[in-house]
Motif scaffolding. Structure first.
Motif, mmCIF file in Angstrom:
data_model
loop_
_atom_site.group_PDB
_atom_site.id
_atom_site.type_symbol
_atom_site.label_atom_id
_atom_site.label_comp_id
_atom_site.label_asym_id
_atom_site.label_seq_id
_atom_site.Cartn_x
_atom_site.Cartn_y
_atom_site.Cartn_z
ATOM 1 N N MET A 89 55.249 73.944 75.419
ATOM 2 C CA MET A 89 54.227 72.948 75.105
ATOM 3 C C MET A 89 54.872 71.635 74.647
ATOM 4 O O MET A 89 55.775 71.635 73.816
ATOM 5 N N ILE A 90 54.400 70.542 75.236
ATOM 6 C CA ILE A 90 54.836 69.207 74.837
ATOM 7 C C ILE A 90 53.669 68.533 74.112
ATOM 8 O O ILE A 90 52.534 68.566 74.598
ATOM 9 N N LYS A 91 53.947 67.935 72.961
ATOM 10 C CA LYS A 91 52.906 67.237 72.221
ATOM 11 C C LYS A 91 53.362 65.837 71.829
ATOM 12 O O LYS A 91 54.436 65.677 71.240
ATOM 13 N N PHE A 92 52.569 64.851 72.173
ATOM 14 C CA PHE A 92 52.711 63.501 71.630
ATOM 15 C C PHE A 92 51.676 63.366 70.525
ATOM 16 O O PHE A 92 50.480 63.550 70.772
ATOM 17 N N GLU A 93 52.145 63.071 69.313
ATOM 18 C CA GLU A 93 51.243 62.959 68.169
ATOM 19 C C GLU A 93 51.317 61.569 67.564
ATOM 20 O O GLU A 93 52.327 61.185 66.985
ATOM 21 N N ASN A 94 50.249 60.797 67.738
ATOM 22 C CA ASN A 94 50.137 59.450 67.161
ATOM 23 C C ASN A 94 51.378 58.607 67.443
ATOM 24 O O ASN A 94 51.940 57.959 66.552
ATOM 25 N N VAL A 95 51.786 58.590 68.713
ATOM 26 C CA VAL A 95 53.027 57.916 69.105
ATOM 27 C C VAL A 95 52.784 56.437 69.410
ATOM 28 O O VAL A 95 51.910 56.082 70.207
ATOM 29 N N TYR A 96 53.594 55.607 68.771
ATOM 30 C CA TYR A 96 53.604 54.164 69.029
ATOM 31 C C TYR A 96 55.009 53.766 69.476
ATOM 32 O O TYR A 96 55.998 54.314 68.980
ATOM 33 N N LYS A 97 55.081 52.817 70.402
ATOM 34 C CA LYS A 97 56.359 52.232 70.783
ATOM 35 C C LYS A 97 56.202 50.723 70.837
ATOM 36 O O LYS A 97 55.413 50.190 71.633
ATOM 37 N N GLU A 98 56.945 50.055 69.958
ATOM 38 C CA GLU A 98 56.932 48.594 69.905
ATOM 39 C C GLU A 98 58.357 48.081 70.026
ATOM 40 O O GLU A 98 59.284 48.669 69.462
ATOM 41 N N TYR A 99 58.537 47.007 70.757
ATOM 42 C CA TYR A 99 59.863 46.433 70.959
ATOM 43 C C TYR A 99 60.085 45.242 70.025
ATOM 44 O O TYR A 99 59.125 44.683 69.468
ATOM 45 N N GLY A 100 61.337 44.883 69.872
ATOM 46 C CA GLY A 100 61.695 43.819 68.948
ATOM 47 C C GLY A 100 61.057 42.485 69.261
ATOM 48 O O GLY A 100 60.880 41.655 68.366
ATOM 49 N N LEU B 291 50.390 52.800 72.325
ATOM 50 C CA LEU B 291 49.521 52.660 71.154
ATOM 51 C C LEU B 291 48.814 53.979 70.862
ATOM 52 O O LEU B 291 47.912 54.390 71.598
ATOM 53 N N ASN B 292 49.255 54.662 69.827
ATOM 54 C CA ASN B 292 48.591 55.867 69.341
ATOM 55 C C ASN B 292 48.367 56.904 70.445
ATOM 56 O O ASN B 292 47.237 57.334 70.703
ATOM 57 N N ILE B 293 49.457 57.318 71.082
ATOM 58 C CA ILE B 293 49.387 58.309 72.155
ATOM 59 C C ILE B 293 49.273 59.713 71.562
ATOM 60 O O ILE B 293 50.125 60.144 70.779
ATOM 61 N N ASN B 294 48.215 60.416 71.937
ATOM 62 C CA ASN B 294 48.025 61.814 71.563
ATOM 63 C C ASN B 294 47.780 62.608 72.843
ATOM 64 O O ASN B 294 46.809 62.352 73.572
ATOM 65 N N LEU B 295 48.676 63.549 73.116
ATOM 66 C CA LEU B 295 48.608 64.268 74.391
ATOM 67 C C LEU B 295 49.289 65.616 74.257
ATOM 68 O O LEU B 295 50.357 65.727 73.658
ATOM 69 N N GLU B 296 48.668 66.643 74.827
ATOM 70 C CA GLU B 296 49.274 67.962 74.912
ATOM 71 C C GLU B 296 49.479 68.333 76.377
ATOM 72 O O GLU B 296 48.564 68.195 77.187
ATOM 73 N N ILE B 297 50.691 68.791 76.699
ATOM 74 C CA ILE B 297 51.030 69.220 78.053
ATOM 75 C C ILE B 297 51.465 70.679 77.975
ATOM 76 O O ILE B 297 52.545 70.980 77.470
ATOM 77 N N PRO B 298 50.636 71.602 78.449
ATOM 78 C CA PRO B 298 50.997 73.020 78.367
ATOM 79 C C PRO B 298 52.205 73.353 79.245
ATOM 80 O O PRO B 298 52.491 72.661 80.227
ATOM 81 N N VAL C 80 60.844 56.438 69.287
ATOM 82 C CA VAL C 80 59.487 56.044 68.904
ATOM 83 C C VAL C 80 59.536 55.068 67.732
ATOM 84 O O VAL C 80 60.482 55.068 66.942
ATOM 85 N N THR C 81 58.520 54.237 67.636
ATOM 86 C CA THR C 81 58.356 53.378 66.466
ATOM 87 C C THR C 81 57.655 54.140 65.350
ATOM 88 O O THR C 81 58.063 54.092 64.183
ATOM 89 N N ARG C 82 56.619 54.868 65.732
ATOM 90 C CA ARG C 82 55.909 55.759 64.805
ATOM 91 C C ARG C 82 55.413 56.966 65.583
ATOM 92 O O ARG C 82 55.214 56.894 66.796
ATOM 93 N N GLY C 83 55.182 58.058 64.862
ATOM 94 C CA GLY C 83 54.640 59.252 65.495
ATOM 95 C C GLY C 83 55.692 60.305 65.787
ATOM 96 O O GLY C 83 56.867 60.151 65.422
ATOM 97 N N ARG C 84 55.267 61.388 66.439
ATOM 98 C CA ARG C 84 56.158 62.502 66.740
ATOM 99 C C ARG C 84 55.977 62.966 68.175
ATOM 100 O O ARG C 84 54.881 62.868 68.736
ATOM 101 N N ILE C 85 57.065 63.487 68.753
ATOM 102 C CA ILE C 85 57.005 64.177 70.039
ATOM 103 C C ILE C 85 57.619 65.553 69.828
ATOM 104 O O ILE C 85 58.770 65.665 69.389
ATOM 105 N N LEU C 86 56.842 66.588 70.099
ATOM 106 C CA LEU C 86 57.310 67.945 69.897
ATOM 107 C C LEU C 86 57.435 68.678 71.227
ATOM 108 O O LEU C 86 56.552 68.554 72.091
ATOM 109 N N ILE C 87 58.519 69.408 71.374
ATOM 110 C CA ILE C 87 58.705 70.302 72.513
ATOM 111 C C ILE C 87 58.927 71.692 71.940
ATOM 112 O O ILE C 87 59.914 71.924 71.226
ATOM 113 N N ASP C 88 57.988 72.588 72.219
ATOM 114 C CA ASP C 88 58.037 73.937 71.638
ATOM 115 C C ASP C 88 58.217 73.876 70.113
ATOM 116 O O ASP C 88 59.061 74.572 69.542
ATOM 117 N N ASP C 89 57.434 73.001 69.492
ATOM 118 C CA ASP C 89 57.389 72.842 68.031
ATOM 119 C C ASP C 89 58.648 72.206 67.429
ATOM 120 O O ASP C 89 58.783 72.154 66.205
#
Length: 229
Positions: free
Chosen positions: A1-12, A19-26, A54-63
């Motif tokens: 399982m892949i999870k994007f939790e409240n992911v933001y990416k901003e450049y300098g 902007l606030n990506i929330n997604l689950e990929i089984p 990432v600028t903010r948030g988490r990306i999890l792969i198998d927790d």
């Protein structure tokens, strides 16, 4: 399982790519990331392989939170997530076999194991007869299938594809998709960023639509959200 939790990416320079990506990929899913250029598709892939952070948030792969791993652990991560790019990125002076076997040689695989795994990868992309060919003897579609074979020769759990059919005609693009579907059927999770409207609409896979860095549609079995382009 892949999870994007409240992911933001901003450049300098102030550009907000995600902007606030929330997604689950089984596990075992086939996901199309669609949207216009600059929507954030490639940024999601770059974050997934830790090419960028990432600028903010988490990306999890198998927790496991891959945003927290050290730079020394990134090569291990990339052994589990292979990537196919639009521009192939093959070694021009090597044969098809040598391009694919290189990924095995650097991890110290035996010659017997290399031969077995390369043959299996070539079978999945239907290029068994091109094993000894040089790259200048291949078409664009064949070169892309070599790149796919190289990416999956170690049987990674996840395959990310960034516009793999972008420079190819429609018939050749369908050959590439046939290979990717075979790989997915064998158990690999496939994440593909694309503009290929016809392919997305025809296959009816999991479709995630992005606009201006945000997810605006997430459909388990859908088509290309054409209104956004």
């Amino acid at each position: 399982m892949i999870k994007f939790e409240n992911v933001y990416k901003e450049y300098g320079n102030g550009v907000r790519a995600l902007l606030n990506i929330n997604l689950e990929i089984p596990e075992g899913d086939f996901v199309f990331l669609v949207g216009s250029s600059g929507a954030g598709k490639s940024s999601m892939i770059k974050l997934l392989i830790r090419e960028e952070e990432v600028t903010r948030g988490r990306i999890l792969i198998d927790d496991i939170d891959i945003t927290k791993i050290s730079k020394y652990s990134v090569p291990k991560l990339r052994r589990n997530i292979s990537v196919v790019f639009q521009d192939f990125r093959l070694l021009p002076k090597k044969t098809v076999f040598e391009n694919i076997s290189y990924a095995l040689e650097i991890v110290g695989a035996s010659r017997k194991e290399i031969n077995r795994k390369v043959d299996r990868a070539l079978e999945l992309v239907n290029l068994q007869d091109k094993k000894k060919a040089h790259l200048d003897e291949l078409s664009g579609g064949e070169s892309q299938r070599v790149a796919i074979a190289r990416a999956i020769v170690n049987k990674p759990p996840i395959l990310a594809c960034d516009e793999p059919t972008g420079n190819l005609d429609e018939n050749t693009a369908r050959e590439i998709m046939h290979s990717l579907l075979k790989i997915n059927d064998a158990g690999t999770t496939v994440i593909m960023a694309t503009h290929a409207v016809n392919i997305v609409n025809e296959l009816k896979k999991h479709v995630v639509t992005l606009k201006d860095g945000a997810i605006v549609s997430n459909i388990e079995k859908g088509g290309y959200y054409c209104e956004l382009d």
